[in-house]
Design a protein around this motif. Structure first.
Motif, PDB file in Angstrom:
ATOM      1  N   PRO A  64      -3.204  11.448   8.228  1.00 20.39           N
ATOM      2  CA  PRO A  64      -1.871  10.877   8.015  1.00 20.39           C
ATOM      3  C   PRO A  64      -1.895   9.816   6.919  1.00 20.39           C
ATOM      4  N   PHE A  65      -0.837   9.768   6.120  1.00 24.49           N
ATOM      5  CA  PHE A  65      -0.804   8.727   5.093  1.00 24.49           C
ATOM      6  C   PHE A  65       0.483   7.924   5.162  1.00 24.49           C
ATOM      7  N   ASP A  66       0.341   6.677   4.671  1.00 23.36           N
ATOM      8  CA  ASP A  66       1.474   5.777   4.583  1.00 23.36           C
ATOM      9  C   ASP A  66       2.048   5.881   3.168  1.00 23.36           C
ATOM     10  N   GLU A  67       3.340   6.081   3.078  1.00 25.62           N
ATOM     11  CA  GLU A  67       3.973   6.354   1.794  1.00 25.62           C
ATOM     12  C   GLU A  67       3.766   5.213   0.791  1.00 25.62           C
ATOM     13  N   ASP A  68       3.971   3.969   1.255  1.00 20.57           N
ATOM     14  CA  ASP A  68       3.824   2.818   0.342  1.00 20.57           C
ATOM     15  C   ASP A  68       2.393   2.692  -0.179  1.00 20.57           C
ATOM     16  N   ALA A  69       1.441   2.825   0.742  1.00 22.17           N
ATOM     17  CA  ALA A  69       0.039   2.664   0.343  1.00 22.17           C
ATOM     18  C   ALA A  69      -0.360   3.769  -0.643  1.00 22.17           C
ATOM     19  N   LEU A  70       0.103   4.971  -0.379  1.00 25.96           N
ATOM     20  CA  LEU A  70      -0.259   6.083  -1.263  1.00 25.96           C
ATOM     21  C   LEU A  70       0.363   5.890  -2.651  1.00 25.96           C
ATOM     22  N   PHE A  71       1.573   5.384  -2.656  1.00 28.37           N
ATOM     23  CA  PHE A  71       2.237   5.134  -3.946  1.00 28.37           C
ATOM     24  C   PHE A  71       1.393   4.178  -4.795  1.00 28.37           C
ATOM     25  N   ASP A  72       0.942   3.078  -4.174  1.00 21.34           N
ATOM     26  CA  ASP A  72       0.121   2.112  -4.907  1.00 21.34           C
ATOM     27  C   ASP A  72      -1.191   2.745  -5.368  1.00 21.34           C
ATOM     28  N   GLU A  73      -1.780   3.523  -4.477  1.00 23.68           N
ATOM     29  CA  GLU A  73      -3.061   4.167  -4.809  1.00 23.68           C
ATOM     30  C   GLU A  73      -2.890   5.087  -6.023  1.00 23.68           C
ATOM     31  N   ILE A  74      -1.826   5.878  -6.007  1.00 25.16           N
ATOM     32  CA  ILE A  74      -1.608   6.837  -7.091  1.00 25.16           C
ATOM     33  C   ILE A  74      -1.366   6.115  -8.409  1.00 25.16           C
ATOM     34  N   ARG A  75      -0.660   4.990  -8.342  1.00 20.79           N
ATOM     35  CA  ARG A  75      -0.416   4.259  -9.587  1.00 20.79           C
ATOM     36  C   ARG A  75      -1.648   3.534 -10.106  1.00 20.79           C
TER      37      ARG A  75
END
Lengths: 238, 827
Positions: free
Chosen positions: B412-423
């Protein structure tokens, strides 16, 4: 067939000829008009194919039904037929008719309104579609013409079928050009698949080639806004 | 000797009479401080060892597994763009490790690794894992990825310059961002050839959480300058074509003079043709081999091994051998056909003579007259050390969609955390939240405005606010479709005895494009794997062939594999044409050709665009010479055709090469310009990139092909595997059909936006076209001629060689239909 008996009307985007003595018109949209019986024939609509794939985790656009109905509506407007025959595989799977969104259900109902509508059973939809009206049948006859989904092994003259999704490849100046097509050999006529998400298969492939009498075969290739009549000898064999 | 080097290492270097090179010491030093680094070095500089040395040192000091310590994940991950490269590195690295007596496990993991070994690697991973970007994507999508990578300290990216310019690079950058989350202490090392913009690669290697952060740069000056020349044959250089068969005699003589010659060509069909011609010329029975990506893998491996044993005198290869593989004692690289870019040339010639202090030897063999110009330009650029590697592109949206699903497959992933990771991944620094939300919506239910598929979602937001996959089948599907390499539809080629017909088994020779097979009739012969084959037929997804004979054989045309001419070389070629007398190094044949052009028509100045109009046969031609590369010309050709159609010139078709484009039609376009039916300035005005481009783009077959790739990468449709059709179930809907429906009903859909972004950035070279149109504004020189000009001859000869597409096919049908009618009407 005698070349003179055939008229390819590039302006109207169609080709007309006598098939077992009945005048028929192959329209570039992929529908067959039979004026003597005020009938329009369409095959392999495969409505709700996108949804059928979505049920298997592939989210194809849900708009295929809308696209198919819009094209069918446009073709119907050209002929305003009193009767429409849908030649089987009208829905991509058994759940299609029941699960169809209301938006599309209404669109289909508008097309059916005021017309005799015949659902021929196909291998994808062997059972009559639910809650849609119209008549359902395994096959249907009008004069010399018999309508059924799958081409039979030993056809009686006048058979009009679908199922094959026929396409023909012609080699023109060294370039292969492949198009969906009507196929006719004097005994039977096979309709192109109409649905927005339907592909096509070469009629010259080993499995389908023996179904036809090639010396007498004509294919009517669907072009952008007209049909192109090609004799069997020009169609690439495999 | 570096103080950071433990005793066994010092002894090993000493025993060879070596000392660590300064860049090797520098990387050790940076690693000790925990810094990431980009190493730019020419081949032969000991780049690979430099990259691994810090890992070997750390691992040597890590010691054995302590009792009670149950499990260790990999310490170092090495990613290479080629499977063969990973295998090669394993061999080259194992030797010093064994010689130093180090207890370090080194293993490869690629698509060719057997399933049981991959399974074992998961349970008991090696210290150093050598793998590919696709395998990394699979590993991080495993539910146990977190544990697997927890002890990872070092990630090495080999041939980084080649990786970063593609969608593979985007996927890899996202993978790296993920690895950083799983192993926060991770350092990176990039190994690269010389590039135009090293800082872009340095940013790629560093987390962009601090925007603009860069890895340290360690650059090694290029050793001896390569000795490159252009072959000026006594034979006549052909006007057009790409086979260079005129020069086979010269090439063969060169092979005889050398120990081992590597022959590079641009496409697989060129490889087939050249190999066949060399085989015919091979009176001395020299061992010459063929290597390209369509050949069966076992044959490729045999060739690679023979190469390593120095058992071959020459090998004809496409870009499958392009990258840093150490292939024995190559002392000559012959590049057949134009190199298309200065950097590409330097990288390829660098394959020869893997010793830094000795110059590499290279020979360029132009296959036609325009290529002579290009080769001379490339030679001069190489002499000047010019670099024209393409700039990095923004991360693609389809790749992002694939990655998001991969992340969900791991857990499972958290949307906010993944957004930061991708950026934090360099290509996605500019990603906005809206696009990211659309990506998640697309992955979940297809992202359609008609919310019809909520029931069939692939990922769902759970009560804790995190996204997770809806069922295990989603992960299974993801694994089958991972990666960004999409090939054109291919058929396997199976060999049978003559007359046995299709469908009888037989060994596999490789694969071939469906497009080519469609044009074959039973009994046709064609060249493949260096032999003449006879087409027997198609069964399911396989193309059956038997032994063929004869000289009038076809050569399969492969899509792709053709790089456009770089802007740098284009500029040089324009300069040569402007003033051939001052251009150094042009052979007499070509000088005469250009002189004749000057007399019969005109030689355009550097800033000018020459447009010629003339009749030929029953058609009228308009030929323009922008030298902006095939892709930009194709786009220009489509746009010009539309405009000419509106102007009433009745265009029938067009053809684009790297150098020029030619439109032909029924009306005399020169005459139309004269009587001002249209002006060339209007015809070539920049506003064509507005509405016309939009309108055309949406209908273009190029965009459809782009869409297909996007749809597969993003996971909308599945990859096609050979033999899949056998199961009888129709697994896919044609991408063209999906495209048409989507465009009509939801023109702003996620995938259509992804497709347009792709097309504008790369595939259609719209940017380059725009620059060109701006450059030539007011500088169009029109020559109305009575017949074809010397410069136009090669362009016209290309007609009929290139596949026709889209609208042109419709014209062919209409033409054939007319002929049939005429036939039927005649008595």
């Amino acid at each position: 067939m005698n070349a003179l008996a055939r008229t390819v009307n590039a302006e109207a985007g169609s080709a007309s000829f006598d098939f077992v003595g009945v005048r028929v018109t192959c329209d570039h949209a992929g529908v067959l008009h039979v004026p003597a019986f005020d009938t329009l024939v369409v095959s392999d609509l495969h409505l709700e194919k996108g949804a059928a794939f979505a049920r298997r985790n592939m989210h194809l656009p849900p708009w295929d039904t809308a696209a198919t109905l819009a094209r069918l509506g446009a073709a119907m407007a050209r002929y305003n037929p009193g009767r429409v025959i849908s030649l089987g595989d009208s829905f991509h799977d058994g759940q299609g008719a029941a699960a169809m969104p209301d938006l599309f259900r209404a669109g289909l109902a508008a097309l059916m309104a005021g017309r005799e509508w015949i659902w021929i059973a196909g291998n994808h939809d062997p059972r009559p579609p639910e809650n849609l009206g119209g008549l359902s049948a395994d096959n249907f006859s009008l004069g010399a013409l018999t309508f059924r989904h799958e081409p039979s092994r030993r056809p009686t003259p006048g058979e009009v079928a679908g199922h094959l999704h026929p396409a023909a490849t012609v080699i023109l100046r060294g370039h292969p050009v492949r198009r969906a097509c009507f196929v006719e050999d004097g005994v039977r006529l096979v309709m192109p698949a109409f649905g927005a998400f339907t592909g096509a298969a070469d009629i010259a492939a080993p499995r389908t080639a023996p179904l036809f009498d090639w010396p007498r075969l004509n294919a009517y290739l669907l072009g952008r806004d007209r049909v192109y009549a090609m004799p069997g000898r020009l169609i690439a064999r495999r | 000797m570096s103080a950071l080097l433990p005793k066994p290492f010092q002894d090993w270097f000493a025993s060879r009479g070596w000392t660590p090179r300064p860049h090797q010491a520098k990387l050790l030093d940076l690693a000790a401080k925990g810094h990431s680094a980009l190493l730019i070095a020419p081949t032969g500089a000991g780049k690979t060892l430099a990259g691994f040395l810090p890992s070997l040192v750390e691992l040597a000091q890590r010691g054995r597994l302590r009792p009670g310590e149950a499990w260790r994940g990999p310490h170092t991950l090495y990613i290479s763009p080629l499977k063969a490269l990973a295998v090669d590195i394993e061999r080259n690295l194992s030797r010093p490790v064994a010689e130093m007596g180090l207890d370090i496990a080194i293993e490869t993991r690629t698509g060719d690794t057997p399933a049981h070994k991959r399974q074992r690697q998961k349970l008991s991973p090696p210290d150093i894992l050598l793998t590919t970007p696709e395998q990394l994507a699979l590993l991080i999508a495993q539910p146990d990825a977190e544990r697997f990578f927890a002890q990872l300290r070092h990630a090495i990216f080999d041939e980084l310059h080649a990786l970063v310019t593609s969608k593979r690079g985007h996927l890899l950058a996202l993978g790296l961002a993920r690895l950083r989350k799983l192993a926060p202490a991770l350092r990176t090392t990039g190994l690269s050839a010389t590039v135009a913009d090293p800082d872009a690669l340095r940013r790629w290697l560093a987390s962009q959480e601090n925007t603009g952060a860069m890895a340290e740069l360690v650059a090694v000056d290029g050793g001896a300058k390569p000795e490159i020349s252009v072959l000026f044959s006594d034979e006549r250089v052909p006007w057009a074509g790409h086979s260079a068969l005129y020069a086979v005699g010269d090439i063969y003589e060169e092979i005889k003079r050398r120990r081992t010659t590597l022959l590079f060509v641009n496409t697989r069909s060129q490889a087939e043709l050249l190999f066949q011609a060399l085989w015919t010329a091979n009176d001395d029975n020299l061992p010459i081999a063929l290597h390209h990506g369509s050949l069966d893998v076992s044959q490729r491996r045999r060739v690679e091994e023979a190469m390593q044993r120095n058992a071959l005198r020459a090998i004809v290869a496409t870009s499958t051998l392009d990258l840093g593989i150490d292939w024995g004692d190559v002392d000559m690289v012959i590049h057949v056909g134009a190199p298309k870019g200065a950097s590409r040339l330097q990288q390829r010639i660098g394959r020869a003579n893997h010793r830094m202090d000795e110059p590499s030897r290279g020979l360029l063999v132009p296959s036609n007259r325009f290529e002579v110009l290009e080769c001379v330009a490339a030679l001069q650029a190489s002499g000047a050390g010019a670099q024209d590697t393409p700039p990095l592109l923004d991360g693609a949206m389809d790749v992002l969609a694939q990655h998001v699903l991969g992340v969900a497959c791991a857990g499972p992933f958290d949307e906010d955390a993944l957004f930061d990771e991708i950026r934090s991944a360099e290509p996605y620094v500019g990603l906005d939240r809206g696009t990211f939300a659309d990506t998640i919506d697309f992955v979940a239910t297809g992202g359609y405005s008609l919310r019809a598929y909520e029931r069939y979602a692939k990922i769902r937001k759970a009560a804790d606010g995190r996204w997770r996959i809806a069922n295990p089948r989603v992960a299974q599907q993801y694994r089958l479709n991972v990666g960004t390499i999409i090939e054109a539809p291919m058929l396997a080629i199976r060999y049978v005895r003559r007359g046995r017909g299709a469908g009888r088994g037989g060994p596999t020779l490789g694969k071939i494009e469906e497009y080519f097979v469609e044009s074959l009739r039973h009994g046709d012969t064609f060249l493949f794997a260096g032999r003449v084959l006879r087409f027997e037929g198609i069964r399911e997804n396989e193309c059956y062939v038997s032994d063929g004979s004869g000289s009038d054989v076809m050569v399969p045309a492969y899509m792709g594999g053709k790089f456009p001419l770089s802007t740098y070389l284009a500029e040089s070629v324009r300069a040569m044409i402007a003033d051939p007398a001052r251009a150094r190094g042009l052979p007499p044949q070509v000088l005469e050709w250009l002189e004749l052009q000057g007399k019969k028509s005109v030689l355009p100045k550097r800033t000018e665009l020459l447009v010629e109009t003339f009749p030929n046969g029953s058609r009228h031609f308009l030929v323009a010479y922008p030298f902006e590369g095939r892709l930009a010309h194709q786009t220009l050709g489509m746009l010009l055709t539309r405009r000419l159609e509106r102007a009433g010139a009745k265009p029938l078709g067009f053809i684009a090469s790297d150098y020029a484009l030619s439109v032909w039609g029924l009306e005399d376009m020169g005459e139309m310009v004269r009587r001002r039916a249209f002006s060339l300035d209007e015809l070539f005005s920049e506003d064509m990139l507005g509405d016309d481009l939009e309108a055309w783009l949406d209908e273009s077959w190029m965009l459809k092909r782009t869409f297909r790739n996007c749809a597969v990468i993003a996971g909308l449709i599945e990859k096609r595997y050979p033999g899949q059709e056998k199961s009888g179930r129709q697994v896919n809907v044609g991408a063209d059909l999906i495209y048409d429906v989507l465009r009509a009903h939801e023109p702003d859909h996620f995938l259509l936006r992804a497709t347009r972004a792709d097309a504008a950035a790369g595939l259609l070279d719209v940017r380059r076209l725009a620059d060109m149109l701006a450059r030539i504004r007011g500088n169009i020189v029109h020559k109305r001629l009575g017949h074809v000009s010397p410069l136009a001859v090669p362009v016209l000869l290309d007609i009929g060689r290139e596949p026709v597409q889209g609208g042109a096919k419709e014209s062919l049908l209409a033409e054939a239909a007319e002929e049939l009618l005429t036939e039927a009407a005649s008595p």
